[in-house]
Design a protein around this motif. Sequence first.
Motif, PDB file in Angstrom:
ATOM      1  N   ALA B 215       0.822  -1.363   0.060  1.00 13.14           N
ATOM      2  CA  ALA B 215       0.057   0.078  -0.071  1.00 13.14           C
ATOM      3  C   ALA B 215       1.025   1.171  -0.048  1.00 13.14           C
ATOM      4  O   ALA B 215       2.057   1.139   0.706  1.00 13.14           O
ATOM      5  CB  ALA B 215      -0.977  -0.021   1.147  1.00 13.14           C
ATOM      6  N   LEU B 222      -4.167   6.154   3.329  1.00 10.80           N
ATOM      7  CA  LEU B 222      -4.303   4.840   3.794  1.00 10.80           C
ATOM      8  C   LEU B 222      -5.515   4.639   4.807  1.00 10.80           C
ATOM      9  O   LEU B 222      -6.009   3.489   4.871  1.00 10.80           O
ATOM     10  CB  LEU B 222      -3.114   4.512   4.277  1.00 10.80           C
ATOM     11  CG  LEU B 222      -1.881   4.418   3.465  1.00 10.80           C
ATOM     12  CD1 LEU B 222      -0.603   3.727   3.926  1.00 10.80           C
ATOM     13  CD2 LEU B 222      -2.368   3.756   1.942  1.00 10.80           C
ATOM     14  N   CYS B 223      -5.553   5.320   5.823  1.00 12.27           N
ATOM     15  CA  CYS B 223      -6.367   5.163   6.862  1.00 12.27           C
ATOM     16  C   CYS B 223      -7.885   5.378   6.224  1.00 12.27           C
ATOM     17  O   CYS B 223      -8.747   4.490   6.912  1.00 12.27           O
ATOM     18  CB  CYS B 223      -6.511   6.464   7.835  1.00 12.27           C
ATOM     19  SG  CYS B 223      -4.937   6.291   8.980  1.00 12.27           S
ATOM     20  N   GLN B 224      -8.230   5.949   5.373  1.00 14.67           N
ATOM     21  CA  GLN B 224      -9.550   6.179   4.996  1.00 14.67           C
ATOM     22  C   GLN B 224      -9.678   5.015   3.984  1.00 14.67           C
ATOM     23  O   GLN B 224     -10.716   4.499   4.097  1.00 14.67           O
ATOM     24  CB  GLN B 224      -9.826   7.501   4.080  1.00 14.67           C
ATOM     25  CG  GLN B 224     -10.051   8.787   5.001  1.00 14.67           C
ATOM     26  CD  GLN B 224      -9.790  10.131   4.261  1.00 14.67           C
ATOM     27  OE1 GLN B 224      -9.817  10.092   2.940  1.00 14.67           O
ATOM     28  NE2 GLN B 224      -9.505  11.006   5.109  1.00 14.67           N
ATOM     29  N   GLN B 225      -8.725   4.593   3.512  1.00 17.06           N
ATOM     30  CA  GLN B 225      -9.060   3.204   2.415  1.00 17.06           C
ATOM     31  C   GLN B 225      -9.381   2.166   3.272  1.00 17.06           C
ATOM     32  O   GLN B 225     -10.183   1.271   3.044  1.00 17.06           O
ATOM     33  CB  GLN B 225      -7.554   2.961   1.839  1.00 17.06           C
ATOM     34  CG  GLN B 225      -7.408   3.473   0.384  1.00 17.06           C
ATOM     35  CD  GLN B 225      -6.039   2.950  -0.037  1.00 17.06           C
ATOM     36  OE1 GLN B 225      -5.796   1.909  -0.141  1.00 17.06           O
ATOM     37  NE2 GLN B 225      -5.124   3.981  -0.479  1.00 17.06           N
ATOM     38  N   VAL B 226      -8.746   2.012   4.465  1.00 22.71           N
ATOM     39  CA  VAL B 226      -9.092   0.935   5.241  1.00 22.71           C
ATOM     40  C   VAL B 226     -10.349   1.305   6.195  1.00 22.71           C
ATOM     41  O   VAL B 226     -11.030   0.276   6.108  1.00 22.71           O
ATOM     42  CB  VAL B 226      -8.079   0.695   6.352  1.00 22.71           C
ATOM     43  CG1 VAL B 226      -8.463  -0.363   7.361  1.00 22.71           C
ATOM     44  CG2 VAL B 226      -6.621   0.262   5.600  1.00 22.71           C
ATOM     45  N   VAL B 292      -9.574   5.603  13.131  1.00 20.37           N
ATOM     46  CA  VAL B 292      -8.618   4.686  12.392  1.00 20.37           C
ATOM     47  C   VAL B 292      -7.448   5.457  12.350  1.00 20.37           C
ATOM     48  O   VAL B 292      -7.242   6.430  12.116  1.00 20.37           O
ATOM     49  CB  VAL B 292      -9.142   4.020  11.207  1.00 20.37           C
ATOM     50  CG1 VAL B 292      -9.155   5.211  10.106  1.00 20.37           C
ATOM     51  CG2 VAL B 292      -8.342   2.979  10.865  1.00 20.37           C
ATOM     52  N   LEU B 294      -2.915   4.960  11.488  1.00 14.21           N
ATOM     53  CA  LEU B 294      -2.009   4.178  10.726  1.00 14.21           C
ATOM     54  C   LEU B 294      -1.728   2.759  10.943  1.00 14.21           C
ATOM     55  O   LEU B 294      -1.549   1.828  10.516  1.00 14.21           O
ATOM     56  CB  LEU B 294      -0.818   5.051  10.655  1.00 14.21           C
ATOM     57  CG  LEU B 294       0.171   4.615   9.541  1.00 14.21           C
ATOM     58  CD1 LEU B 294      -0.534   4.768   8.177  1.00 14.21           C
ATOM     59  CD2 LEU B 294       1.237   5.728   9.378  1.00 14.21           C
ATOM     60  N   ASP B 296      -3.854   0.627  12.502  1.00  8.16           N
ATOM     61  CA  ASP B 296      -4.867  -0.279  11.778  1.00  8.16           C
ATOM     62  C   ASP B 296      -4.577  -0.505  10.528  1.00  8.16           C
ATOM     63  O   ASP B 296      -4.883  -1.641   9.960  1.00  8.16           O
ATOM     64  CB  ASP B 296      -6.259   0.571  12.163  1.00  8.16           C
ATOM     65  CG  ASP B 296      -6.543   0.993  13.498  1.00  8.16           C
ATOM     66  OD1 ASP B 296      -6.500  -0.190  14.453  1.00  8.16           O
ATOM     67  OD2 ASP B 296      -6.858   1.904  14.047  1.00  8.16           O
ATOM     68  N   ALA B 297      -4.529   0.577   9.771  1.00 11.43           N
ATOM     69  CA  ALA B 297      -4.049   0.404   8.144  1.00 11.43           C
ATOM     70  C   ALA B 297      -2.977  -0.646   7.998  1.00 11.43           C
ATOM     71  O   ALA B 297      -3.098  -1.526   7.125  1.00 11.43           O
ATOM     72  CB  ALA B 297      -3.714   1.595   7.584  1.00 11.43           C
ATOM     73  N   HIS B 300      -4.014  -3.996   8.679  1.00 12.07           N
ATOM     74  CA  HIS B 300      -4.863  -4.397   7.580  1.00 12.07           C
ATOM     75  C   HIS B 300      -4.116  -4.826   6.503  1.00 12.07           C
ATOM     76  O   HIS B 300      -4.331  -5.879   5.739  1.00 12.07           O
ATOM     77  CB  HIS B 300      -5.728  -3.310   7.245  1.00 12.07           C
ATOM     78  CG  HIS B 300      -6.841  -3.591   5.931  1.00 12.07           C
ATOM     79  ND1 HIS B 300      -8.056  -4.127   5.994  1.00 12.07           N
ATOM     80  CD2 HIS B 300      -6.593  -3.231   4.777  1.00 12.07           C
ATOM     81  CE1 HIS B 300      -8.285  -4.376   4.776  1.00 12.07           C
ATOM     82  NE2 HIS B 300      -7.540  -3.664   4.161  1.00 12.07           N
ATOM     83  N   PHE B 301      -3.012  -3.915   6.139  1.00  8.60           N
ATOM     84  CA  PHE B 301      -2.228  -4.247   4.729  1.00  8.60           C
ATOM     85  C   PHE B 301      -1.567  -5.583   4.832  1.00  8.60           C
ATOM     86  O   PHE B 301      -0.799  -5.882   3.909  1.00  8.60           O
ATOM     87  CB  PHE B 301      -1.567  -3.075   4.051  1.00  8.60           C
ATOM     88  CG  PHE B 301      -2.756  -2.154   3.661  1.00  8.60           C
ATOM     89  CD1 PHE B 301      -3.232  -2.238   2.379  1.00  8.60           C
ATOM     90  CD2 PHE B 301      -3.005  -0.634   4.031  1.00  8.60           C
ATOM     91  CE1 PHE B 301      -4.225  -1.534   2.113  1.00  8.60           C
ATOM     92  CE2 PHE B 301      -3.797   0.262   3.492  1.00  8.60           C
ATOM     93  CZ  PHE B 301      -4.553  -0.262   2.495  1.00  8.60           C
TER      94      PHE B 301
END
Lengths: 248, 313
Positions: B215, B222-226, B292, B294, B296-297, B300-301
């Motif tokens: 990512a 990135l936070c928003q994507q997640v 959320v 970073l 968390d992101a 996630h990634f």
Amino acid sequence: MTAFVSDVMTILRRELLRYGRERAFLLAQVLLPVLAVLLIGLPAGKLGQDLHYASYLGAGILMLTITSGAIGGGYTLIEDVQRGFLRSILVAPISRTSIVVGKILARLLLSLLLVITVGTVLAFFTDIGLAHPLLSLGALVAITFGFVALGILLATSLRRTESFRTVAVFVTLPLYLLSGMFFPIETFPRVTYLLALLNPLTYGVDLFRYGTIGVHELPLVADGLVLLAFAVLMTALAARAFERRLAG
Amino acid sequence: MTQSFAVETKALVKRYRSVLALAGLDLAIEPGCFFGLLGPNGAGKTTAVSILCTLLRPTSGEARIFGSDVVDERPAVRPHLGIVFQDPSLDTELTGRENLEIHARLYRLSERGTRIERMLEQMALTRDADRRVAALSSGMRRRLEIARALLHEPRVLFLDEPTVGLDVHARRSLWERLEQLRGSGLTLFLTTHAMDEAARLCDRVAILNEGRVVATGAPQELCQQVGGDHIELELDRPEEALPLLRTKPNVQDAWIEKRTVMVKVKHAPTELVALIEELKPQGIRAVRMREVNLEDAFVHFTGHKIDTAGNLE
Ligand SMILES: Nc1ncnc2c1ncn2[C@@H]1O[C@H](COP(=O)(O)OP(=O)(O)OP(=O)(O)O)[C@@H](O)[C@H]1O
Ligand SMILES: [Mg+2]
């Protein structure tokens, strides 16, 4: 070219700063040969009609100091790799050659200083002097290059660098004993005599002794050629081993 | 290559015998950007830094610093690099000042004395400058490494996990120091697994996992994507709220934890008001929210959790 010289000077400066921190060790390097000559050389009397054993041993022991110092100097390069310091130099805009040359020059300077100091002291009670100063210098330079390179080779070939000192003693002791540092190789039994002839240090000791007290056992041309070949070959081998080590 | 990036890599691969440390890394970092390379232990961060710093040959692919190739044009690259390695690289037998002095000479700097004094001052090292490095605390050594990396005013500064082992104050003062350098034209290439550090410092980050970028973007993006902000509601009658919440399209998930209603939404600040209106009848006693972050992101990634030492759990 001027950049190269200034880089070499910078490396040299760092080495000398470091050696400066090891005063106790340097003092030991001065005292050891003096004591050896006083306690062992002088009481032993004469070796030939005109040759005092003290003079003979003094020249040999000086060579011993230079040799062991040079091996230790080679080791410090690998120590720099291990401790991570070398990386900080390798990323700087300087050539790798200047690093190695700076290291060897530092050791050379130190050896020269040592020889002058100890030689001056010994001159008072032996015949050690400046019989052929350029030849002594030549032997000193060749042996320093050769043995700094040997130190590098040993250190790069070891998996555990901590075992360096043990291994170095193991490798160098035979070289010392079979070099005529302590006794003329003419007095050796046949087998050991032949082994001595295979030992490059023998030629360094011989040339150095001729340079300081004017006595030699082997043809001087042989001394010169062997030493030159030894220094060049070892330096090339060490450079290759070092490059490999850096490549990981 | 028309415009020259500060750092650019194309399909960069590094293989150590059996280990594939980098499996085709593509990066393009604008000059002046504060960039963060994030990744768990063994992701390949240090490998990437070593290649970019001209110390390690890539197996294939290419890497450029301001347009110069890090393998073929090393002499052009090196003067621009400032580096703090992950592992210590000072000469421990010399003093701090001597270390800087040698460095200044290697980079052929003019006015060495004044530069060194200024840098010591900035890194709060003046008092300890004449002590042997071996006698310094590890935080002081770290600061000294940073001082050395900045001494020759590099165009790209590589920091490989610079704040590991620093105390809270030292960490913050380093961040502040770096903050001052923002906008000076300096490009920062930071590797870290401290997500707060990345979020705070970096304009852009790339998340590296097993040698691949999984990512990339601004930390906020990135936070928003997640997605997945949490809203916590303390209610008089929590049971009644759940069925209601589950019918709402913007609610990703809802459950009860210790008598508190937990609601997962995409973006809490915009959902909060509507949610409060909705749940008023159930008697709201308190509301908390956690956006959320970073971390968390990152989880996630990379599909991993990470502890503070950077080890995967
Ligand atoms: N010299 C080496 N020889 C063999 N394998 C290596 C070497 N250096 C790194 N590796 C391997 O390459 C992979 C990436 O390592 P790297 O040091 O780049 O990770 P990293 O992201 O910096 O990790 P950390 O957060 O722990 O510093 C790892 O699997 C590691 O084992
Ligand atoms: Mg690393």
